[in-house]
Design a protein around this motif. Structure first.
Motif, short mmCIF file in Angstrom:
data_model
loop_
_atom_site.label_atom_id
_atom_site.label_comp_id
_atom_site.label_asym_id
_atom_site.label_seq_id
_atom_site.Cartn_x
_atom_site.Cartn_y
_atom_site.Cartn_z
N ALA A 1 0.89 -1.19 0.08
CA ALA A 1 0.05 -0.11 -0.01
C ALA A 1 0.88 1.31 -0.01
N ARG A 2 1.80 1.11 0.75
CA ARG A 2 3.02 2.43 0.71
C ARG A 2 3.46 2.48 -0.59
N ARG A 3 3.91 1.46 -1.49
CA ARG A 3 4.37 1.79 -2.86
C ARG A 3 3.39 2.31 -3.85
N CYS A 4 2.16 2.13 -3.31
CA CYS A 4 1.04 2.49 -4.12
C CYS A 4 0.75 3.88 -3.87
N ALA A 5 1.39 4.72 -3.32
CA ALA A 5 1.34 6.03 -2.70
C ALA A 5 -0.02 6.24 -1.83
N VAL A 6 -0.38 5.50 -0.98
CA VAL A 6 -1.39 5.58 -0.40
C VAL A 6 -0.87 6.43 0.93
N ARG A 7 -1.63 7.04 1.65
CA ARG A 7 -1.02 7.96 2.81
C ARG A 7 -0.60 6.89 3.97
N PRO A 8 0.38 7.15 4.72
CA PRO A 8 0.70 6.24 5.78
C PRO A 8 -0.58 5.61 6.86
N TRP A 9 -1.49 6.55 6.97
CA TRP A 9 -2.64 6.12 7.88
C TRP A 9 -3.52 5.13 7.00
N GLY A 10 -3.59 5.32 5.66
CA GLY A 10 -4.31 4.47 4.94
C GLY A 10 -3.63 3.07 4.59
N ALA A 11 -2.33 3.02 4.73
CA ALA A 11 -1.75 1.94 4.51
C ALA A 11 -1.63 1.16 5.78
N LEU A 12 -1.85 1.70 6.94
CA LEU A 12 -1.93 1.06 8.15
C LEU A 12 -3.40 0.54 8.30
N ALA A 13 -4.33 1.06 7.96
CA ALA A 13 -5.71 0.87 7.85
C ALA A 13 -5.85 -0.48 7.02
N LEU A 14 -5.31 -0.37 5.86
CA LEU A 14 -5.34 -1.48 4.80
C LEU A 14 -4.63 -2.92 5.42
N ALA A 15 -3.56 -2.54 6.16
CA ALA A 15 -2.86 -3.77 6.77
C ALA A 15 -3.60 -4.30 8.10
N LEU A 16 -4.40 -3.54 8.87
CA LEU A 16 -5.11 -3.84 9.77
C LEU A 16 -6.35 -4.62 9.12
N ALA A 17 -7.00 -4.23 8.29
CA ALA A 17 -8.02 -4.88 7.51
C ALA A 17 -7.78 -6.19 6.81
N ALA A 18 -6.56 -6.36 6.35
CA ALA A 18 -5.92 -7.80 5.71
C ALA A 18 -5.66 -8.44 7.03
N LEU A 19 -5.25 -8.28 8.01
CA LEU A 19 -5.25 -9.10 9.17
C LEU A 19 -6.55 -9.52 9.89
N ALA A 20 -7.53 -8.41 9.76
CA ALA A 20 -8.85 -8.94 10.04
C ALA A 20 -9.54 -10.06 9.17
N LEU A 21 -9.43 -9.86 7.82
CA LEU A 21 -9.76 -10.87 6.83
C LEU A 21 -8.99 -12.15 6.84
N GLY A 22 -7.81 -12.01 7.21
CA GLY A 22 -6.88 -13.12 7.24
C GLY A 22 -7.29 -14.07 8.57
N VAL A 23 -7.43 -13.63 9.62
CA VAL A 23 -8.10 -14.12 10.74
C VAL A 23 -9.61 -14.83 10.63
N TRP A 24 -10.42 -13.84 10.00
CA TRP A 24 -11.52 -14.43 9.77
C TRP A 24 -11.51 -15.51 8.89
N GLY A 25 -10.68 -15.55 7.71
CA GLY A 25 -10.58 -16.58 6.95
C GLY A 25 -10.09 -17.90 7.64
N LEU A 26 -9.00 -17.71 8.43
CA LEU A 26 -8.52 -18.76 9.16
C LEU A 26 -9.52 -19.58 10.08
N THR A 27 -10.28 -18.85 10.79
CA THR A 27 -11.47 -19.43 11.81
C THR A 27 -12.50 -20.08 10.92
#
Length: 114
Positions: A71-97
């Motif tokens: 997300a940082r390489r695609c020129a998303v703002r730092p907080w946007g990249a953090l939000a995308l990372a946390l959303a990916a983590l939430a989706l990953g944990v949801w998929g795992l369970t």
């Protein structure tokens, strides 16, 4: 400028630790039956500890920093990249369970089966 770089490195490390921790905390209740063995310990399968545990921890540790760096390489703002990372983590944990479930032998296999 250097201080900002170090802060970004620390954020990546914190995301990795948070991701591994969240993945393991979501995985542990599902794997409990395989470790304890269920009724009278008949269905114990410790392969979840030496096969699944490292894979779950590695996936949880790698997914959020990877998404954040992309997300940082695609020129998303730092907080946007953090939000995308946390959303990916939430989706990953949801998929795992929802997807991963340890193998469970049937409790009753008939009168003649031993």
């Amino acid at each position: 400028m250097k201080q900002l770089k170090h802060e970004q490195d620390y954020a990546g490390c914190l995301l990795a630790v948070a991701g591994a921790t969240a993945a393991l905390l979501a995985w542990a209740p599902l794997a409990r039956i395989s470790v304890t063995g269920g009724f009278e310990g008949m269905h114990r399968d410790l392969s979840v500890l030496y096969v699944d545990l490292p894979l779950i921890a590695l996936g949880g540790a790698l997914l959020p920093p990877l998404v954040r760096s992309l997300a940082r390489r695609c020129a998303v703002r730092p907080w946007g990249a953090l939000a995308l990372a946390l959303a990916a983590l939430a989706l990953g944990v949801w998929g795992l369970t929802n997807w991963w479930e340890p193998y469970r032998q049937p409790e009753f296999m008939g009168l003649g089966a031993r």
